[in-house]
Design a protein around this motif. Structure first.
Motif, mmCIF file in Angstrom:
data_model
loop_
_atom_site.group_PDB
_atom_site.id
_atom_site.type_symbol
_atom_site.label_atom_id
_atom_site.label_comp_id
_atom_site.label_asym_id
_atom_site.label_seq_id
_atom_site.Cartn_x
_atom_site.Cartn_y
_atom_site.Cartn_z
ATOM 1 N N HIS A 1 3.086 -21.548 -8.608
ATOM 2 C CA HIS A 1 1.629 -21.633 -8.622
ATOM 3 C C HIS A 1 1.200 -21.598 -7.150
ATOM 4 O O HIS A 1 1.326 -22.588 -6.419
ATOM 5 N N SER B 1 -1.053 -24.121 -4.980
ATOM 6 C CA SER B 1 -0.454 -25.424 -4.664
ATOM 7 C C SER B 1 0.934 -25.311 -4.075
ATOM 8 O O SER B 1 1.427 -26.246 -3.443
ATOM 9 N N ARG C 1 -2.478 -23.883 -15.509
ATOM 10 C CA ARG C 1 -3.178 -24.370 -14.322
ATOM 11 C C ARG C 1 -4.081 -23.276 -13.754
ATOM 12 O O ARG C 1 -5.231 -23.534 -13.359
ATOM 13 N N TYR C 2 -3.597 -22.030 -13.713
ATOM 14 C CA TYR C 2 -4.429 -20.910 -13.234
ATOM 15 C C TYR C 2 -5.680 -20.756 -14.096
ATOM 16 O O TYR C 2 -6.777 -20.478 -13.590
ATOM 17 N N ARG D 1 -7.244 -23.083 -15.836
ATOM 18 C CA ARG D 1 -8.185 -24.165 -15.539
ATOM 19 C C ARG D 1 -8.966 -23.857 -14.262
ATOM 20 O O ARG D 1 -10.133 -24.240 -14.125
ATOM 21 N N GLU D 2 -8.301 -23.147 -13.346
ATOM 22 C CA GLU D 2 -8.936 -22.782 -12.079
ATOM 23 C C GLU D 2 -9.718 -21.473 -12.182
ATOM 24 O O GLU D 2 -10.284 -21.015 -11.186
ATOM 25 N N ARG D 3 -9.710 -20.860 -13.398
ATOM 26 C CA ARG D 3 -10.402 -19.598 -13.664
ATOM 27 C C ARG D 3 -9.907 -18.479 -12.734
ATOM 28 O O ARG D 3 -10.682 -17.689 -12.208
ATOM 29 N N ARG D 4 -8.605 -18.433 -12.556
ATOM 30 C CA ARG D 4 -8.005 -17.378 -11.733
ATOM 31 C C ARG D 4 -7.316 -16.374 -12.653
ATOM 32 O O ARG D 4 -6.431 -16.755 -13.442
#
Length: 972
Positions: free
Chosen positions: A814, A817, A829-830, A832-835
């Motif tokens: 990731h 981070s 996680r990506y 949630r970060e809208r990536r």
């Protein structure tokens, strides 16, 4: 009338070829057909497979999905195929098996919900094209020789009990209860008590293995079966074939094949696509067919055509006769190796020449079934007199048979292989003399690596010495002769490199070919009569493609001899090839692990990829059913059958393989007496009536499926949660991170989860959080109706190699981070970060089977695009179907030449109104920009892209009035 198009609406056109539609019979003007030979004088020079494509194009013309250009390109196929021209093809039907069929039915159920939410009539969401769904991938081998296949402990005999000698769990008469060899494992048994399981130390009843496995199958998969039964009753145009009927492709051959459709007043050729690469088996009966992804199959079910890059047609001329020791399996392996050497990837192969008449329909189906392994899209055998005789043997009524023959003859789809004047033109002609085919196997890691039987001993030794690779294990010379003791069932046995621990006469056509299976049966008979046996720790099983096999093995008297050797029928369907072998005894696994032994599986399937059969069985050989039995008796692949005996009797007499191998004449005589029409007819009646367990299964009769929020098998997917009626432009792909960076030849097994669910995987953690124990996890295959499981399983293969991480395992970085995480956890996680995310890959991205979640999984993980050097045809189409953008490096370029590391971010500049195969810019955060090809290959694919995928397009289409000519002549 109009349909949604790439930009705006498309007006459908009237069919300009309707003048070719005429009655087949003067006395029955209501049954019409397209008299294709009248279209053009060049028709007679077309390969027979192209004639099927041409008929479909004429009948299905609508000016948008199937156009006049499609017709012209097929007529000029030889020139068009040189340039990779795409044409549209609407097959007559679709075949599914439950692993891939369940997600398709889930999608239909979810689309009904979406249409209801958007104000439409959900009852209108149905398959347009007929679909047959065969439940054949659910059962696993729980009982073999009537004992649990998962047990593995030693017996403890309570003191003071009288001990008798008996074969554990052998469900036959007392005089046959023991094997006839001194090496037989004699299980201590307490008198007047139930049989004790030699592994679990528990009392064991003696039910019939087939019935018990089927009962366990229904217990294990009740919810899935109830869902499929709902689909069969709630959805139009779908037929569900119940469990225990047989493997999809064999049931297709014996029962579902139409050969010629007679539907809605039109007669036309049977043709199909299916959600398995081995759908191509039907080409052996003159039915043009090949495997597609689940998304493509759903598109066909919804009335859309398959986009086909018009293939070259390789003419494969067969001459001569098969020798007495070679079976259809050897013919298949010889053709596989030959065609791989020729290099025919993506081509049609059409068989011709006088040698074809020497092959039965079962032989032809076996050859056609292996076409994915030699790289062909389809391996076509035009219908002939042998095929017509087969249909008669299958119980086809005389009127239907006459109609089939009349139609095929009229449109020149019936041929005489001996008549060279009927031979069409081909792109390339290759010849094989059947008399040169020698007995062989294939392995130890890939189906294309053929090994002559006479070379097996030396070849295996070389494999031990070679570096780790497709043919190597790199075992140190001083360890190659290691022998380790293994105590099993109260007796001691030796295991060494090459020891056979799995011997499976498993599903697929190879074991449903009467001549091959009767050869195995006669070999078993002669072996038993000669006093031969199989060591009890070897996991033997007989898993036919359909009940027809059991019938003719029983009718011929061969089955008791196979059972005597341990090859008892344990069920019907697909198991060992897909990793459903069940567990090996723990003592065997412990010995293999302790000695790091390269032990072997020998099976009659057609897949032996690494880790696919059983993780501890590193060498797996594909062989004919009689050779499976021969190697099981030998107990080791390191034997030279020509010079080394299978067995030495107590009197010192040596018994060689040649002493027990039946002659071709013996086999043909038994086949003639045993494989008779009444057997097939009886099975058809059972199939149509349905098994009692299936018939008693309760299911919902609602238009909308009543989703159970607590279900871990069937779940409404989130594909349509944000779908609106209005068409919205696709979201741009900006600053996307690379989730996975692959090399060349990444198979779908690395992408789409299959097999058992590892206990420490994200999918296992999810199931554990719902209260399930590891014993209840089951497999990814059985949970393909649950997007939460499948999403977590995507990219979870233990041998996946992600260049970003640099070592084997389902991990990635990731980048924001710097954390190294499981791929699912990083993707979550990506999101949630809208990536947005992309995938980088090399050549042949997505080759192999198990394709149903190969696009859906990455989509749910947030993957918006894939950038690869080249794609598997089905994989690319599947990506388009779910709305993932397939990008391809320009010729001569790849990630390495462009200096890509996977640590960059990528912005893809797709124009507002792209054209097929447009060149688009990709901009990196490093400031570098390069060009790629947008692999949207047709206007139809551009339409899917603009709608966010096929399913979205279908929902919006269902919300509009249906055009009068949306469905072609003959289509429901």
């Amino acid at each position: 009338m109009a349909l949604p198009g790439p930009s705006g609406s498309i007006k459908l056109k009237d069919n300009p070829y309707l003048h070719l539609a005429e009655p087949l019979y003067n006395h029955d003007l209501g049954k019409k057909f397209f008299n294709v030979p009248k279209l053009d004088s060049s028709y007679g020079r077309l390969p027979f497979c192209m004639r099927v494509l041409l008929e479909s194009a004429l009948r299905n013309f609508d000016g948008f999905r199937v156009t006049q250009q499609d017709v012209e390109q097929i007529l000029d196929w030889k020139k068009a195929s040189q340039y990779g021209t795409d044409v549209s093809f609407r097959p007559a039907r679709v075949i599914l098996q439950d692993f891939t069929g369940i997600p398709a039915v889930v999608d239909f159920a979810a689309m009904r919900n979406a249409v209801k939410r958007l104000g439409g009539d959900p009852a209108k969401v149905n398959p347009v094209c007929p679909a047959d769904l065969v439940i054949d991938h659910a059962i696993q081998v729980d009982l073999i020789r009537n004992i649990p296949s998962t047990c593995s402990a030693r017996l403890r005999i309570p003191p003071g009990h009288h001990v008798v000698s008996a074969q554990a769990g052998w469900n036959s008469s007392k005089e046959n209860a023991q094997r006839s060899s001194p090496a037989t494992c004699r299980i201590p048994q307490i008198e007047d008590t139930p049989v004790v399981c030699p592994f679990h130390q528990q009392p064991l009843s003696r039910p019939d293995s087939i019935q018990k496995n089927q009962e366990l199958e229904f217990e294990r998969h009740k919810e899935r079966f109830q869902f499929l039964k709902w689909g069969a009753e709630a959805l139009n145009n779908i037929l569900v074939v119940p469990p225990a009927s047989g493997i999809a492709h064999q049931v297709n051959l014996e029962h579902l094949a139409r050969i010629v459709f007679d539907h809605n007043g039109y007669i036309y050729p049977d043709s199909l696509v299916g959600t398995d690469s081995h759908t191509a088996m039907m080409n052996g009966l003159g039915v043009l067919s090949w495997g597609v992804g689940a998304i493509e199959a759903e598109a066909v079910m919804m009335g859309h055509p398959v986009s086909l890059s018009l293939p070259k047609v390789v003419g494969y001329r067969l001459v001569g006769q098969v020798g007495s020791l070679a079976t259809s399996t050897e013919v298949v392996l010889a053709i596989t190796k030959h065609l791989r050497q020729v290099g025919i990837s993506g081509s049609f192969v059409e068989f011709f020449g006088p040698g074809v008449t020497q092959l039965s329909i079962a032989d032809r189906a076996t050859i056609a079934n292996m076409c994915p392994e030699y790289g062909a899209l389809a391996a076509f055998f035009p219908m002939d007199s042998v095929g017509l005789k087969y249909l008669k043997q299958m119980g086809c009524d005389e009127d239907k048979l006459n109609r089939i023959e009349c139609y095929l003859q009229t449109v020149k789809l019936l041929r005489d292989y001996v008549d060279a004047s009927q031979d069409p033109e081909y792109s390339l002609v290759v010849e094989l003399d059947l008399g040169t085919v020698m007995p062989s196997l294939s392995g130890p890691k890939r189906p294309q690596d053929r090994v002559a039987l006479e070379d097996m001993k030396d070849d295996f030794k070389r494999c031990l010495n070679e570096k780790v690779g497709f043919k190597g294990y790199q075992v140190p010379p001083e360890r190659q002769r290691d022998v380790l003791g293994c105590r099993f069932g109260g007796a001691d046995y030796d295991l060494r490199h090459g020891s056979v621990v799995v011997a499976a006469i498993t599903s697929y056509t190879n074991n449903s070919n009467p001549s091959v299976m009767l050869t195995a049966g006669l070999l078993a008979k002669k072996a038993v009569e000669a006093g031969l046996s199989i060591k009890p720790y070897i996991k033997t099983s007989l898993l036919p493609g359909s009940g027809v096999v059991t019938h003719y093995l029983n009718a011929s008297g061969m089955l008791p001899y196979m059972e005597k050797l341990g090859f008892e029928v344990v069920g019907y369907g697909c198991r060992t090839c897909i990793g459903n072998s069940g567990a090996l005894p723990e003592c065997v696994v412990e010995t293999i692990t302790r000695g790091e032994l390269v032990v072997c599986g020998v099976l009659s399937g057609n897949k032996n990829f690494k880790d696919q059969i059983f993780p501890k069985v590193r060498a797996n050989y594909l062989a004919s059913p009689p050779l499976v039995i021969a190697y099981a008796i030998a107990g080791n692949v390191g034997i030279d059958f020509a010079t080394e005996p299978l067995h030495v009797t107590e009197s010192g007499q040596e018994v060689f393989l040649r002493d027990v191998w039946p002659s071709r004449e013996e086999v043909q005589e038994v086949e003639r007496q045993s494989v008779i029409p009444c057997i097939f007819q009886e099975l058809k009646e059972k199939l149509e009536k349905g098994q009692h367990l299936w018939a008693s299964l309760q299911s919902s009769d609602c238009v909308l499926y009543p989703w159970n929020p607590k279900s871990t098998f069937i779940k409404c997917p989130p594909f349509f949660d944000k779908l609106s009626v209005e068409l919205e432009p696709p979201e741009p792909i900006c600053d996307a991170h690379v989730l996975v960076f692959f090399g060349n030849s990444v198979t779908t097994n690395n992408i789409s989860p299959g097999g058992s669910i590892p206990h420490n995987s994200p999918a296992a953690h999810y199931l554990s959080s719902l209260g399930l124990t590891p014993r209840e996890f089951n497999s990814y295959g059985t949970r393909r109706g649950n997007d939460e499981v499948m999403m977590r399983g995507t990219f979870s293969h233990v041998r996946l190699v992600n260049k970003i991480v640099g070592k084997m395992g389902p991990k990635t970085i990731h980048f924001p981070s710097g954390d190294t995480l499981d791929i699912y956890d990083a993707a979550e996680r990506y999101q949630r970060e809208r990536r947005p995310l992309i995938i980088l890959a090399g050549k042949d991205f997505g080759i192999g089977g198990s394709r149903d979640w190969v696009a859906k999984g990455p989509y749910l993980l947030g993957v918006r695009a894939v950038l690869a050097e080249t794609y598997d045809r089905v994989l690319r189409a599947s990506l388009v179907g779910v709305g993932i953008v397939p990008l391809q490096f320009l010729d001569g370029q790849n990630a390495e030449s462009l200096g890509l590391t996977g640590r960059e971010t990528y912005t893809v500049h797709v124009p507002a109104e792209p054209v097929p195969n447009a060149v688009v810019d990709v901009q990196l955060n490093t400031g570098h920009t390069f060009q790629t090809v947008l692999r949207l290959d047709s206007d139809m694919e551009l339409t899917y892209y603009n709608h966010g995928g096929l399913l979205n397009y279908t929902i919006r289409t269902n919300l509009q009035p249906v055009p009068e000519n949306i469905h072609p002549p003959g289509m429901a």
